[in-house]
Design a protein around this motif. Sequence first.
Motif, PDB file in Angstrom:
ATOM      1  N   LEU A  47       0.710  -1.043  -0.024  1.00 11.30           N
ATOM      2  CA  LEU A  47       0.098  -0.184   0.104  1.00 11.30           C
ATOM      3  C   LEU A  47       0.944   1.199   0.195  1.00 11.30           C
ATOM      4  O   LEU A  47       1.068   1.806   1.074  1.00 11.30           O
ATOM      5  CB  LEU A  47      -0.885   0.134   1.110  1.00 11.30           C
ATOM      6  N   ARG A  48       1.541   1.396  -1.222  1.00 11.78           N
ATOM      7  CA  ARG A  48       2.532   2.686  -1.191  1.00 11.78           C
ATOM      8  C   ARG A  48       1.967   3.450  -2.398  1.00 11.78           C
ATOM      9  O   ARG A  48       2.979   4.400  -2.739  1.00 11.78           O
ATOM     10  CB  ARG A  48       3.926   2.064  -1.543  1.00 11.78           C
ATOM     11  N   SER A  49       0.831   3.552  -2.743  1.00 12.60           N
ATOM     12  CA  SER A  49       0.602   4.446  -3.817  1.00 12.60           C
ATOM     13  C   SER A  49      -1.146   4.365  -3.692  1.00 12.60           C
ATOM     14  O   SER A  49      -1.842   3.665  -3.077  1.00 12.60           O
ATOM     15  CB  SER A  49       0.550   3.800  -5.042  1.00 12.60           C
ATOM     16  N   ASP A  50      -1.693   5.554  -4.057  1.00 17.60           N
ATOM     17  CA  ASP A  50      -3.007   5.775  -3.938  1.00 17.60           C
ATOM     18  C   ASP A  50      -3.908   4.790  -4.509  1.00 17.60           C
ATOM     19  O   ASP A  50      -5.037   4.520  -4.001  1.00 17.60           O
ATOM     20  CB  ASP A  50      -3.349   7.399  -4.726  1.00 17.60           C
ATOM     21  N   ALA A  70      -2.212  -7.967   1.604  1.00 17.09           N
ATOM     22  CA  ALA A  70      -1.742  -6.529   1.604  1.00 17.09           C
ATOM     23  C   ALA A  70      -0.537  -6.269   2.386  1.00 17.09           C
ATOM     24  O   ALA A  70      -0.592  -6.868   3.439  1.00 17.09           O
ATOM     25  CB  ALA A  70      -2.737  -5.733   2.159  1.00 17.09           C
ATOM     26  N   GLY A  71       0.353  -5.518   1.882  1.00 13.94           N
ATOM     27  CA  GLY A  71       1.646  -5.184   2.776  1.00 13.94           C
ATOM     28  C   GLY A  71       1.691  -3.599   2.728  1.00 13.94           C
ATOM     29  O   GLY A  71       0.847  -2.742   2.217  1.00 13.94           O
ATOM     30  N   THR A  72       2.682  -3.389   4.001  1.00 12.87           N
ATOM     31  CA  THR A  72       2.827  -2.060   4.226  1.00 12.87           C
ATOM     32  C   THR A  72       1.638  -1.272   4.736  1.00 12.87           C
ATOM     33  O   THR A  72       1.062  -0.201   4.604  1.00 12.87           O
ATOM     34  CB  THR A  72       3.404  -1.080   3.035  1.00 12.87           C
ATOM     35  N   VAL A  73       0.890  -2.288   5.557  1.00 11.14           N
ATOM     36  CA  VAL A  73      -0.389  -1.734   6.377  1.00 11.14           C
ATOM     37  C   VAL A  73       0.208  -1.112   7.692  1.00 11.14           C
ATOM     38  O   VAL A  73       0.821  -1.720   8.459  1.00 11.14           O
ATOM     39  CB  VAL A  73      -1.244  -3.131   6.569  1.00 11.14           C
ATOM     40  N   LEU A  74      -0.303  -0.030   7.498  1.00 13.68           N
ATOM     41  CA  LEU A  74      -0.048   1.008   8.840  1.00 13.68           C
ATOM     42  C   LEU A  74      -0.837   1.083   9.775  1.00 13.68           C
ATOM     43  O   LEU A  74      -0.361   1.541  11.071  1.00 13.68           O
ATOM     44  CB  LEU A  74       0.610   2.357   8.136  1.00 13.68           C
ATOM     45  N   GLN A  78      -6.825   0.568   7.959  1.00 11.08           N
ATOM     46  CA  GLN A  78      -6.270   0.184   6.531  1.00 11.08           C
ATOM     47  C   GLN A  78      -6.409  -1.389   6.470  1.00 11.08           C
ATOM     48  O   GLN A  78      -6.683  -1.976   5.588  1.00 11.08           O
ATOM     49  CB  GLN A  78      -4.701   0.619   6.247  1.00 11.08           C
ATOM     50  N   ALA A  79      -5.958  -2.116   7.611  1.00 11.14           N
ATOM     51  CA  ALA A  79      -6.290  -3.487   7.539  1.00 11.14           C
ATOM     52  C   ALA A  79      -7.742  -3.661   7.269  1.00 11.14           C
ATOM     53  O   ALA A  79      -7.885  -4.753   6.488  1.00 11.14           O
ATOM     54  CB  ALA A  79      -5.517  -3.918   8.962  1.00 11.14           C
ATOM     55  N   LYS A  80      -8.614  -3.180   8.094  1.00  7.29           N
ATOM     56  CA  LYS A  80     -10.010  -3.538   8.222  1.00  7.29           C
ATOM     57  C   LYS A  80     -10.349  -3.222   6.280  1.00  7.29           C
ATOM     58  O   LYS A  80     -11.146  -4.116   5.865  1.00  7.29           O
ATOM     59  CB  LYS A  80     -10.886  -2.598   8.967  1.00  7.29           C
ATOM     60  N   SER A  81      -9.855  -2.079   5.882  1.00 12.92           N
ATOM     61  CA  SER A  81     -10.491  -1.905   4.767  1.00 12.92           C
ATOM     62  C   SER A  81      -9.702  -2.963   3.534  1.00 12.92           C
ATOM     63  O   SER A  81     -10.425  -3.325   2.718  1.00 12.92           O
ATOM     64  CB  SER A  81      -9.925  -0.357   4.435  1.00 12.92           C
ATOM     65  N   VAL A  82      -8.471  -3.301   3.811  1.00 13.82           N
ATOM     66  CA  VAL A  82      -8.176  -4.255   2.819  1.00 13.82           C
ATOM     67  C   VAL A  82      -8.618  -5.793   2.989  1.00 13.82           C
ATOM     68  O   VAL A  82      -8.828  -6.253   2.010  1.00 13.82           O
ATOM     69  CB  VAL A  82      -6.474  -4.327   2.839  1.00 13.82           C
ATOM     70  N   CYS A  92       2.916  -5.975   7.834  1.00 18.59           N
ATOM     71  CA  CYS A  92       3.007  -4.683   8.389  1.00 18.59           C
ATOM     72  C   CYS A  92       4.511  -4.412   8.517  1.00 18.59           C
ATOM     73  O   CYS A  92       5.418  -5.128   8.714  1.00 18.59           O
ATOM     74  CB  CYS A  92       2.404  -4.506   9.699  1.00 18.59           C
ATOM     75  N   PRO A  93       5.197  -3.154   8.431  1.00 19.51           N
ATOM     76  CA  PRO A  93       6.504  -3.147   8.676  1.00 19.51           C
ATOM     77  C   PRO A  93       6.984  -3.214  10.092  1.00 19.51           C
ATOM     78  O   PRO A  93       8.146  -3.631  10.393  1.00 19.51           O
ATOM     79  CB  PRO A  93       6.911  -1.528   7.819  1.00 19.51           C
ATOM     80  N   GLY A  94       6.056  -2.921  10.871  1.00 20.43           N
ATOM     81  CA  GLY A  94       6.328  -3.187  12.405  1.00 20.43           C
ATOM     82  C   GLY A  94       5.156  -3.632  13.065  1.00 20.43           C
ATOM     83  O   GLY A  94       4.395  -4.348  12.363  1.00 20.43           O
ATOM     84  N   LEU A  95       5.453  -3.786  14.232  1.00 24.87           N
ATOM     85  CA  LEU A  95       4.672  -4.723  15.272  1.00 24.87           C
ATOM     86  C   LEU A  95       3.573  -3.790  15.891  1.00 24.87           C
ATOM     87  O   LEU A  95       3.934  -2.998  16.624  1.00 24.87           O
ATOM     88  CB  LEU A  95       5.170  -5.294  16.232  1.00 24.87           C
ATOM     89  N   VAL A  96       2.254  -3.782  15.397  1.00 31.27           N
ATOM     90  CA  VAL A  96       1.386  -2.686  16.162  1.00 31.27           C
ATOM     91  C   VAL A  96       0.155  -3.597  16.615  1.00 31.27           C
ATOM     92  O   VAL A  96      -0.573  -4.507  15.952  1.00 31.27           O
ATOM     93  CB  VAL A  96       0.593  -2.145  14.870  1.00 31.27           C
ATOM     94  N   ASP A  97      -0.083  -3.381  17.919  1.00 30.78           N
ATOM     95  CA  ASP A  97      -1.041  -4.317  18.575  1.00 30.78           C
ATOM     96  C   ASP A  97      -2.366  -4.663  18.085  1.00 30.78           C
ATOM     97  O   ASP A  97      -3.022  -5.497  17.885  1.00 30.78           O
ATOM     98  CB  ASP A  97      -1.039  -4.119  20.134  1.00 30.78           C
TER      99      ASP A  97
END
Length: 215
Positions: A47-50, A70-74, A78-82, A92-97
């Motif tokens: 997810l790096r472009s519109d 889907a990658g680059t989910v921030l 965004q996660a719900k939408s994809v 995801c690039p990092g660990l988000v609870d």
Amino acid sequence: MTIDNDLAAKLGAAPVVPLVGGNDPAVAVETAKALRDGGLSVIEVVLRSDAAQQCMEAIIEQVDDVIVGAGTVLTLDQAKSVLDSGAQFVVCPGLVDNIVEHCLSNSVPIYPGTMTAGEVQRAYAMGLREVKFFPASLAGGVPMLKALGAVFREMRFMPTGGISTANLGEYLALPHVLACGGSWLTPADAIAAGDFDAITKLAREALAIADDTRK
Ligand code: 3PG
């Protein structure tokens, strides 16, 4: 077959996850077909472009026999939408609870990025047994993965970042590497030139390295 089993089977057969970017759904579809024709059927759309999400939707709709994540989910939104759009896994690039919790409670495979023992341990405590290792080459590469694998014996890793045909075999030789991800399989110049055969060739090359390393 559940998505977990199907994904595990596909990654077992071809442990390489190409990253697809770009802004044009028609081009993304051709790219995904070229990768699949080369034997790589687990695809991460970043997810790096519109129009990235439209690219992912087009692949899901038009390309058979691939699993699309889907990658680059921030963010959680965004996660719900994809996931509403049909993504079958999340990276995801990092660990988000909240993203991890949402995916786990919906039985969606989630690969959050980790690069330290502390992050891997936190992912482990959250119940994850598979994580991304990112950015792999800068986070210590193969020696770091060996060290993490010695400690987190149940954890499997998806190194991504700085991987290419030159070092793919070294990563895949580690038994706790689930799969390697990367953008080297979808070079911007080949895509701009419409040279999708080049992408199929890169996918075949990666698959041959995987087969050689893992047989
Ligand atoms: C990622 O999103 O995982 C990385 O940006 C991919 O890194 P690469 O372009 O070096 O493969």
